[in-house]
Design a protein around this motif. Structure first.
Motif, PDB file in Angstrom:
ATOM      1  N   ARG A 112      -3.743   5.621   5.646  1.00 29.72           N
ATOM      2  CA  ARG A 112      -2.942   4.798   4.734  1.00 29.72           C
ATOM      3  C   ARG A 112      -3.739   3.600   4.242  1.00 29.72           C
ATOM      4  O   ARG A 112      -3.764   3.292   3.046  1.00 29.72           O
TER       5      ARG A 112
ATOM      6  N   TYR B 170      -5.034   2.741   0.478  1.00 31.22           N
ATOM      7  CA  TYR B 170      -4.703   1.456  -0.133  1.00 31.22           C
ATOM      8  C   TYR B 170      -5.945   0.838  -0.769  1.00 31.22           C
ATOM      9  O   TYR B 170      -5.920   0.393  -1.918  1.00 31.22           O
TER      10      TYR B 170
ATOM     11  N   THR C  56      -1.259  -4.453   6.996  1.00 28.77           N
ATOM     12  CA  THR C  56      -1.147  -4.465   5.536  1.00 28.77           C
ATOM     13  C   THR C  56      -1.435  -5.852   4.985  1.00 28.77           C
ATOM     14  O   THR C  56      -2.111  -6.013   3.972  1.00 28.77           O
TER      15      THR C  56
END
Length: 170
Positions: free
Chosen positions: A21, A25, A63
């Motif tokens: 992920r 990104y 994140t």
């Protein structure tokens, strides 16, 4: 090397679960070349911070680290000095002389004329009607009393002859 009190197993599990992920990104935002290095830096920052045990949602924390990495990268690019070089007209790129181009164009035109003259009569007529008079295949077919497929056949033959003549010459 792990931070004090940090379980290597929990970091490994998070890395395996989130690496794809985070890499995706960075690929979308920074490009394929920079993505692997940025993803590695994001996980290294998470490990150094020791927040893996403290954070309620380590994925969200990761994140945020990734977002901050992109912000830092953008700031570095903006603040890095731009190099300006003096323009030297004497070092301009060498270009082919116009006279040489005109000679080559004249040679190609003569080759083209010889090739068209050597074509079979019907092929030459179809070719000239299309290329010189700019007639459509349908109009040529009507003028000569042949099918559009026949006009197409003769055009293919004419173009093949032209291509072959140029290939032999150059």
């Amino acid at each position: 090397m792990t931070a004090p009190g940090l379980s290597a197993v929990s970091f490994d599990a998070l890395y395996r679960a989130e690496h794809a992920r985070v890499l995706g990104y960075f690929r979308r935002r920074a490009g394929r070349d920079a993505a692997p290095d940025l993803a590695q830096e994001a996980f290294a920052r998470l490990l150094r911070s020791g927040a893996l045990e403290r954070a309620e949602c380590p994925e969200a924390y990761l994140t945020r680290i990734a977002c901050n990495l992109l912000i830092d990268r953008s700031r570095r690019k903006r603040s890095s000095p731009t190099a300006f070089y003096h323009f030297d007209e004497t070092r301009d790129a060498v270009s082919c002389a116009d006279q040489t181009w005109r000679i080559e164009a004249a040679d190609l035109f003569h080759l083209y004329r010889r090739t068209v003259r050597a074509m079979p009569r019907k092929t030459r007529r179809v070719f000239l009607m299309r290329r010189v008079k700019h007639m459509s295949f349908k109009d040529i077919a009507a003028a000569l009393g042949v099918s559009v497929a026949t006009v197409d056949y003769h055009m293919v033959q004419a173009l093949a002859l032209c291509r072959a003549a140029v290939a032999v010459q150059w």
